[in-house]
Design a protein around this motif. Structure first.
Motif, mmCIF file in Angstrom:
data_model
loop_
_atom_site.group_PDB
_atom_site.id
_atom_site.type_symbol
_atom_site.label_atom_id
_atom_site.label_comp_id
_atom_site.label_asym_id
_atom_site.label_seq_id
_atom_site.Cartn_x
_atom_site.Cartn_y
_atom_site.Cartn_z
ATOM 1 N N LYS A 277 0.830 -1.208 0.000
ATOM 2 C CA LYS A 277 0.000 0.000 0.000
ATOM 3 C C LYS A 277 0.863 1.257 0.000
ATOM 4 O O LYS A 277 0.589 2.208 -0.734
ATOM 5 C CB LYS A 277 -0.923 -0.003 1.217
ATOM 6 C CG LYS A 277 -1.866 1.191 1.249
ATOM 7 C CD LYS A 277 -2.710 1.190 2.492
ATOM 8 C CE LYS A 277 -3.656 2.341 2.566
ATOM 9 N NZ LYS A 277 -3.150 3.637 2.229
ATOM 10 N N ALA A 278 1.917 1.258 0.799
ATOM 11 C CA ALA A 278 2.795 2.429 0.868
ATOM 12 C C ALA A 278 3.481 2.690 -0.469
ATOM 13 O O ALA A 278 3.645 3.846 -0.877
ATOM 14 C CB ALA A 278 3.824 2.243 1.980
ATOM 15 N N ILE A 279 3.880 1.625 -1.163
ATOM 16 C CA ILE A 279 4.509 1.769 -2.483
ATOM 17 C C ILE A 279 3.509 2.391 -3.461
ATOM 18 O O ILE A 279 3.849 3.322 -4.193
ATOM 19 C CB ILE A 279 5.023 0.414 -2.997
ATOM 20 C CG1 ILE A 279 6.234 -0.039 -2.176
ATOM 21 C CG2 ILE A 279 5.389 0.492 -4.480
ATOM 22 C CD1 ILE A 279 6.605 -1.494 -2.365
ATOM 23 N N ARG A 280 2.297 1.876 -3.477
ATOM 24 C CA ARG A 280 1.274 2.437 -4.374
ATOM 25 C C ARG A 280 1.044 3.910 -4.089
ATOM 26 O O ARG A 280 0.971 4.729 -5.005
ATOM 27 C CB ARG A 280 -0.058 1.676 -4.219
ATOM 28 C CG ARG A 280 -0.152 0.428 -5.029
ATOM 29 C CD ARG A 280 -1.590 -0.070 -5.139
ATOM 30 N NE ARG A 280 -2.338 0.005 -3.895
ATOM 31 C CZ ARG A 280 -2.486 -0.986 -3.025
ATOM 32 N NH1 ARG A 280 -1.925 -2.150 -3.253
ATOM 33 N NH2 ARG A 280 -3.194 -0.806 -1.927
ATOM 34 N N ASP A 281 0.938 4.264 -2.799
ATOM 35 C CA ASP A 281 0.715 5.663 -2.424
ATOM 36 C C ASP A 281 1.886 6.547 -2.857
ATOM 37 O O ASP A 281 1.685 7.641 -3.377
ATOM 38 C CB ASP A 281 0.508 5.784 -0.912
ATOM 39 C CG ASP A 281 -0.814 5.195 -0.439
ATOM 40 O OD1 ASP A 281 -1.690 4.900 -1.286
ATOM 41 O OD2 ASP A 281 -0.956 5.014 0.786
ATOM 42 N N ALA A 282 3.108 6.069 -2.636
ATOM 43 C CA ALA A 282 4.290 6.850 -3.008
ATOM 44 C C ALA A 282 4.363 7.048 -4.515
ATOM 45 O O ALA A 282 4.663 8.151 -4.994
ATOM 46 C CB ALA A 282 5.554 6.171 -2.489
ATOM 47 N N GLU A 283 4.082 5.990 -5.275
ATOM 48 C CA GLU A 283 4.121 6.110 -6.733
ATOM 49 C C GLU A 283 3.023 7.056 -7.224
ATOM 50 O O GLU A 283 3.256 7.876 -8.111
ATOM 51 C CB GLU A 283 3.975 4.736 -7.380
ATOM 52 C CG GLU A 283 5.206 3.883 -7.221
ATOM 53 C CD GLU A 283 5.051 2.475 -7.760
ATOM 54 O OE1 GLU A 283 6.088 1.865 -8.052
ATOM 55 O OE2 GLU A 283 3.922 1.978 -7.891
ATOM 56 N N ARG A 284 1.865 6.951 -6.640
ATOM 57 C CA ARG A 284 0.754 7.823 -7.038
ATOM 58 C C ARG A 284 1.084 9.289 -6.770
ATOM 59 O O ARG A 284 0.741 10.168 -7.552
ATOM 60 C CB ARG A 284 -0.522 7.422 -6.281
ATOM 61 C CG ARG A 284 -1.744 8.225 -6.711
ATOM 62 C CD ARG A 284 -2.951 7.952 -5.854
ATOM 63 N NE ARG A 284 -2.661 8.416 -4.499
ATOM 64 C CZ ARG A 284 -2.929 7.738 -3.389
ATOM 65 N NH1 ARG A 284 -3.489 6.567 -3.454
ATOM 66 N NH2 ARG A 284 -2.625 8.233 -2.213
ATOM 67 N N GLY B 159 4.032 10.560 -6.720
ATOM 68 C CA GLY B 159 5.239 10.984 -7.412
ATOM 69 C C GLY B 159 6.491 10.927 -6.560
ATOM 70 O O GLY B 159 7.510 11.523 -6.915
ATOM 71 N N ARG B 160 6.445 10.227 -5.448
ATOM 72 C CA ARG B 160 7.620 10.115 -4.565
ATOM 73 C C ARG B 160 8.401 8.871 -4.961
ATOM 74 O O ARG B 160 8.409 7.859 -4.276
ATOM 75 C CB ARG B 160 7.177 10.036 -3.097
ATOM 76 C CG ARG B 160 6.511 11.317 -2.624
ATOM 77 C CD ARG B 160 6.025 11.223 -1.189
ATOM 78 N NE ARG B 160 4.797 10.416 -1.174
ATOM 79 C CZ ARG B 160 4.556 9.432 -0.324
ATOM 80 N NH1 ARG B 160 5.432 9.102 0.589
ATOM 81 N NH2 ARG B 160 3.420 8.759 -0.367
ATOM 82 N N THR B 161 9.120 8.963 -6.065
ATOM 83 C CA THR B 161 9.795 7.782 -6.614
ATOM 84 C C THR B 161 10.928 7.279 -5.722
ATOM 85 O O THR B 161 11.148 6.084 -5.618
ATOM 86 C CB THR B 161 10.334 8.065 -8.028
ATOM 87 O OG1 THR B 161 11.180 9.210 -7.976
ATOM 88 C CG2 THR B 161 9.200 8.310 -8.999
ATOM 89 N N THR B 162 11.641 8.192 -5.055
ATOM 90 C CA THR B 162 12.712 7.760 -4.161
ATOM 91 C C THR B 162 12.139 6.950 -3.013
ATOM 92 O O THR B 162 12.669 5.895 -2.657
ATOM 93 C CB THR B 162 13.498 8.972 -3.618
ATOM 94 O OG1 THR B 162 14.006 9.715 -4.723
ATOM 95 C CG2 THR B 162 14.643 8.548 -2.724
ATOM 96 N N SER B 163 11.033 7.415 -2.449
ATOM 97 C CA SER B 163 10.375 6.680 -1.372
ATOM 98 C C SER B 163 9.871 5.336 -1.866
ATOM 99 O O SER B 163 10.001 4.323 -1.179
ATOM 100 C CB SER B 163 9.199 7.485 -0.807
ATOM 101 O OG SER B 163 9.653 8.641 -0.168
ATOM 102 N N ALA B 164 9.290 5.324 -3.052
ATOM 103 C CA ALA B 164 8.764 4.081 -3.613
ATOM 104 C C ALA B 164 9.884 3.061 -3.803
ATOM 105 O O ALA B 164 9.716 1.882 -3.491
ATOM 106 C CB ALA B 164 8.049 4.343 -4.935
#
Length: 55
Positions: A18-25, A27-32
């Motif tokens: 879920k956190a990866i999906r949220d980060a990608e959505r 635009g936080r690519t480094t976090s993703a």
């Protein structure tokens, strides 16, 4: 096999997904990317502990 650890890893895996999906959505690519790396470590431990063998 430690069943409680397997359950904990399952929760961590779902949280990371879920956190990866949220980060990608957002635009936080480094976090993703960091989350994906952490999720891979969780999945490695799941595999080493026999995750899915009895499913």
């Amino acid at each position: 096999m430690n069943e409680s650890r397997l359950r904990e890893l399952g929760v961590q895996d779902r949280f990371a997904e879920k956190a990866i999906r949220d980060a990608e959505r957002d635009g936080r690519t480094t976090s993703a990317e960091a989350l994906k790396a952490a999720r891979e470590e969780v999945q490695k431990e799941q595999r080493s502990r026999g995750w899915g063998r009895h499913n």
